[in-house]
Scaffold this motif. Structure first.
Motif, PDB file in Angstrom:
ATOM      1  N   SER A   1       0.821  -1.210   0.000  1.00  0.00           N
ATOM      2  CA  SER A   1       0.000   0.000   0.000  1.00  0.00           C
ATOM      3  C   SER A   1       0.858   1.263   0.000  1.00  0.00           C
ATOM      4  O   SER A   1       0.599   2.210  -0.755  1.00  0.00           O
ATOM      5  CB  SER A   1      -0.926   0.009   1.229  1.00  0.00           C
ATOM      6  OG  SER A   1      -1.718  -1.154   1.285  1.00  0.00           O
ATOM      7  N   VAL A   2       1.866   1.294   0.853  1.00  0.00           N
ATOM      8  CA  VAL A   2       2.739   2.464   0.949  1.00  0.00           C
ATOM      9  C   VAL A   2       3.484   2.696  -0.358  1.00  0.00           C
ATOM     10  O   VAL A   2       3.667   3.832  -0.798  1.00  0.00           O
ATOM     11  CB  VAL A   2       3.726   2.303   2.116  1.00  0.00           C
ATOM     12  CG1 VAL A   2       4.769   3.406   2.103  1.00  0.00           C
ATOM     13  CG2 VAL A   2       2.980   2.324   3.440  1.00  0.00           C
TER      14      VAL A   2
ATOM     15  N   ARG B   1       4.502  14.058   0.740  1.00  0.00           N
ATOM     16  CA  ARG B   1       3.478  13.009   0.696  1.00  0.00           C
ATOM     17  C   ARG B   1       4.057  11.666   1.152  1.00  0.00           C
ATOM     18  O   ARG B   1       3.424  10.924   1.912  1.00  0.00           O
ATOM     19  CB  ARG B   1       2.926  12.877  -0.721  1.00  0.00           C
ATOM     20  CG  ARG B   1       1.795  11.852  -0.832  1.00  0.00           C
ATOM     21  CD  ARG B   1       1.299  11.634  -2.255  1.00  0.00           C
ATOM     22  NE  ARG B   1       2.284  10.965  -3.087  1.00  0.00           N
ATOM     23  CZ  ARG B   1       2.856  11.491  -4.150  1.00  0.00           C
ATOM     24  NH1 ARG B   1       2.545  12.719  -4.518  1.00  0.00           N
ATOM     25  NH2 ARG B   1       3.751  10.814  -4.858  1.00  0.00           N
ATOM     26  N   ILE B   2       5.255  11.342   0.697  1.00  0.00           N
ATOM     27  CA  ILE B   2       5.857  10.051   1.031  1.00  0.00           C
ATOM     28  C   ILE B   2       6.176   9.967   2.525  1.00  0.00           C
ATOM     29  O   ILE B   2       5.897   8.959   3.182  1.00  0.00           O
ATOM     30  CB  ILE B   2       7.134   9.830   0.184  1.00  0.00           C
ATOM     31  CG1 ILE B   2       6.756   9.698  -1.298  1.00  0.00           C
ATOM     32  CG2 ILE B   2       7.884   8.586   0.664  1.00  0.00           C
ATOM     33  CD1 ILE B   2       7.942   9.695  -2.239  1.00  0.00           C
ATOM     34  N   ILE B   3       6.765  11.028   3.072  1.00  0.00           N
ATOM     35  CA  ILE B   3       7.115  11.028   4.494  1.00  0.00           C
ATOM     36  C   ILE B   3       5.854  10.917   5.353  1.00  0.00           C
ATOM     37  O   ILE B   3       5.799  10.141   6.316  1.00  0.00           O
ATOM     38  CB  ILE B   3       7.916  12.296   4.850  1.00  0.00           C
ATOM     39  CG1 ILE B   3       9.274  12.285   4.162  1.00  0.00           C
ATOM     40  CG2 ILE B   3       8.076  12.425   6.364  1.00  0.00           C
ATOM     41  CD1 ILE B   3      10.061  13.572   4.316  1.00  0.00           C
TER      42      ILE B   3
ATOM     43  N   PRO C   1       3.415  21.679  -0.567  1.00  0.00           N
ATOM     44  CA  PRO C   1       3.997  20.349  -0.407  1.00  0.00           C
ATOM     45  C   PRO C   1       4.055  19.566  -1.710  1.00  0.00           C
ATOM     46  O   PRO C   1       3.124  19.617  -2.518  1.00  0.00           O
ATOM     47  CB  PRO C   1       3.051  19.685   0.588  1.00  0.00           C
ATOM     48  CG  PRO C   1       1.752  20.400   0.433  1.00  0.00           C
ATOM     49  CD  PRO C   1       2.119  21.807   0.116  1.00  0.00           C
ATOM     50  N   ARG C   2       5.129  18.836  -1.894  1.00  0.00           N
ATOM     51  CA  ARG C   2       5.321  18.022  -3.098  1.00  0.00           C
ATOM     52  C   ARG C   2       5.432  16.545  -2.722  1.00  0.00           C
ATOM     53  O   ARG C   2       5.064  16.135  -1.633  1.00  0.00           O
ATOM     54  CB  ARG C   2       6.559  18.508  -3.852  1.00  0.00           C
ATOM     55  CG  ARG C   2       6.432  19.937  -4.379  1.00  0.00           C
ATOM     56  CD  ARG C   2       5.495  20.003  -5.575  1.00  0.00           C
ATOM     57  NE  ARG C   2       5.248  21.373  -6.014  1.00  0.00           N
ATOM     58  CZ  ARG C   2       4.769  21.688  -7.211  1.00  0.00           C
ATOM     59  NH1 ARG C   2       4.496  20.745  -8.093  1.00  0.00           N
ATOM     60  NH2 ARG C   2       4.546  22.959  -7.523  1.00  0.00           N
TER      61      ARG C   2
ATOM     62  N   TYR D   1      -3.232   7.408   0.275  1.00  0.00           N
ATOM     63  CA  TYR D   1      -2.954   8.521  -0.627  1.00  0.00           C
ATOM     64  C   TYR D   1      -3.829   9.722  -0.280  1.00  0.00           C
ATOM     65  O   TYR D   1      -3.350  10.848  -0.115  1.00  0.00           O
ATOM     66  CB  TYR D   1      -3.191   8.064  -2.067  1.00  0.00           C
ATOM     67  CG  TYR D   1      -3.055   9.140  -3.115  1.00  0.00           C
ATOM     68  CD1 TYR D   1      -1.808   9.514  -3.617  1.00  0.00           C
ATOM     69  CD2 TYR D   1      -4.184   9.769  -3.654  1.00  0.00           C
ATOM     70  CE1 TYR D   1      -1.688  10.486  -4.609  1.00  0.00           C
ATOM     71  CE2 TYR D   1      -4.079  10.736  -4.633  1.00  0.00           C
ATOM     72  CZ  TYR D   1      -2.826  11.094  -5.113  1.00  0.00           C
ATOM     73  OH  TYR D   1      -2.718  12.055  -6.084  1.00  0.00           O
ATOM     74  N   CYS D   2      -5.123   9.474  -0.152  1.00  0.00           N
ATOM     75  CA  CYS D   2      -6.045  10.574   0.132  1.00  0.00           C
ATOM     76  C   CYS D   2      -5.914  11.052   1.573  1.00  0.00           C
ATOM     77  O   CYS D   2      -6.130  12.235   1.865  1.00  0.00           O
ATOM     78  CB  CYS D   2      -7.476  10.134  -0.158  1.00  0.00           C
ATOM     79  SG  CYS D   2      -7.732   9.772  -1.900  1.00  0.00           S
ATOM     80  N   GLY D   3      -5.563  10.148   2.471  1.00  0.00           N
ATOM     81  CA  GLY D   3      -5.307  10.550   3.850  1.00  0.00           C
ATOM     82  C   GLY D   3      -4.152  11.533   3.937  1.00  0.00           C
ATOM     83  O   GLY D   3      -4.204  12.521   4.691  1.00  0.00           O
TER      84      GLY D   3
END
Length: 463
Positions: free
Chosen positions: A151-152, A326-328, A321-322, A302-304
């Motif tokens: 998922s991640v 989002r990943i962090i 934010p880029r 993703y939406c969270g």
């Protein structure tokens, strides 16, 4: 335009909550069908369908009718939200600032973040249980970790990979669903008690119908996140129907499978029931459904992260934010959900039922306000730059009318609530039937329209 190629799908999406320009638009309307069809055929939707029997003791035909009616009704609202994304090109919770104001939207956005964490954790539990059921040496916690990592990974790459993932899962999960029905009906056979008459209750039918409707309504806060890259010339009606039928059909059939399993298995452990009833095909079926959970969880995560970034950008409007942010943030939310999944797996079915019923009461007034404002007052005309200003631009810090209607929507539902934790006086008089969501919509929609029509319409004119 063409569908995203494998090369595009493997690229990390750079944008997060920023508006999507015309040159960045891509995809086809059919992508909206596959993302909602493929993401709904999974273990959690099967479990949700089984509640009609395990919790409400309905017969096959009554349970099936309630599942169909609830999904078809709830999907109307879900699809109306989806049509907003292709027109505005921003995430749903960013657009909510146009109804509640920049700071007023924070309450709703925070509740939605909690919702995503709950669904993410629920899916992790089911994915772990499924993998453990077909491979006992693999512990449930290890299975939870595997589904979580998948998922991640999809969340890290973003929009295009998630669309590609769910397009593939539409074929795989759809085939696994057909195989499940065929094996249970033709190979295993139905027990003699399958069609035995179970006296339907008003509370049971409406309880099942409400849960099915909420399944659709729960997508409302993020459905337009997956249509915001659609070409600007995408007709809203086509966006609506692709999302509507994708989500409806993708939910109804696995929920009916859950009803069938519950009636054949006579036990609340639906995962074990699926494994047992599908015999030699169980390994393939459960693996596909578990991988499907990872696709849906990627969407939740993703939406969270987009919602959490929305909160951050509200407090720091100069921040844009880029992908790195989002990943962090996704890793942090995954860690928290992992803890919830490991700690809460013991009493999963009861906790999950309480969780989705709680969502019902807080989502209904928001969706009513959003849809009335978008379709009946603003007619889709919003000043998008104002969404990204700390003072809310033409929408201000707070829209007190929207916030008052939101609170009203929660309060009017209280007498109609029917849960193990609390049952309202009217719900008790109706035999435990929960129609709170119908009451919430019936009250908030006209109330917000009458309170806001003239004032809000003039506020949207600068757009």
């Amino acid at each position: 335009m063409k569908k995203p190629s494998a090369g595009i799908a493997s690229q990390v999406e750079l944008k997060t909550i920023q508006p999507i320009s015309a040159t960045e638009r891509q995809g086809k309307i059919s992508d909206l069908f596959t993302i909602w069809f493929g993401s709904n055929i999974m273990m959690l939707s099967v479990i949700t369908g089984s509640l009609a029997v395990c919790m409400f003791n309905l017969s096959f035909f009554t349970a099936t009718a309630a599942v169909i009616v609830g999904n078809l009704a709830g999907a109307v609202f879900m699809a109306l939200h989806s049509a907003q994304g292709s027109q505005l090109g921003v995430p749903q919770m960013i657009q909510t600032r146009g109804q509640f104001g920049s700071y007023g939207a924070l309450l709703v956005v925070t509740l939605v973040v909690i919702m995503y964490l709950g669904f993410f954790a629920s899916n992790l539990v089911l994915g772990g249980q499924g993998l453990h059921a077909i491979c006992p040496p693999l512990s449930i916690n290890s299975g939870i970790a595997i589904v979580g990592v998948l998922s991640v990974t999809a969340t890290a790459f973003g929009y295009n990979l998630i669309h590609t993932y769910t397009r593939i899962m539409s074929w795989l999960s759809g085939s696994a669903l057909l195989l499940s029905f065929a094996w249970i009906l033709l190979v295993n056979g139905l027990p003699e008690t399958f069609f035995i008459h179970r006296p339907p209750t008003f509370a049971g039918f409406f309880g099942t119908m409400s849960i099915a409707a909420l399944w659709q309504l729960a997508y409302a806060p993020y459905v337009s996140d997956y249509s915001r890259y659609m070409p600007e010339n995408s007709h809203p009606r086509k966006v609506f129907w692709a999302s509507y039928w994708g989500c409806s059909l993708g939910s109804i059939f696995p929920m009916i499978l859950g009803v069938v399993i519950a009636l054949c298995w006579n036990d609340s452990d639906i995962v074990t029931g699926l494994v047992t009833l599908t015999g030699g095909a169980s390994t393939l079926i459960v693996v596909i459904f578990s991988v499907g959970i990872a696709a849906t969880n990627a969407m939740n995560l993703y939406c969270g992260t987009l919602c959490a970034l929305t909160v951050g950008q509200t407090l720091a409007p100069s921040w844009s934010p880029r992908s790195g942010a989002r990943i962090i943030l996704a890793l942090g939310m995954f860690t928290l959900s992992l803890v919830l999944a490991v700690k809460g797996q013991g009493n999963f079915l009861v906790n999950y039922t309480h969780f989705i019923l709680l969502l019902l009461y807080v989502l209904i007034p928001w969706t009513a306000i959003n849809l009335v404002d978008y379709y009946l007052i603003a007619h889709g005309n919003y000043h998008v730059p104002s969404f990204f200003r700390q003072d809310g631009g033409i929408y201000g810090y707070f829209n007190l009318r929207a916030m008052a209607c939101y609170l009203l929507g929660i309060l009017v539902q209280i007498p109609f609530i029917a849960t193990d934790l609390y049952t309202g006086c009217i719900a008790r008089a109706m035999g435990g039937a929960d129609i709170s969501w119908i009451v919430g919509l019936a009250v908030v929609c006209p109330a917000y329209y009458l309170m806001s029509k003239g004032i809000r319409a003039s506020a949207h004119s600068p757009a």
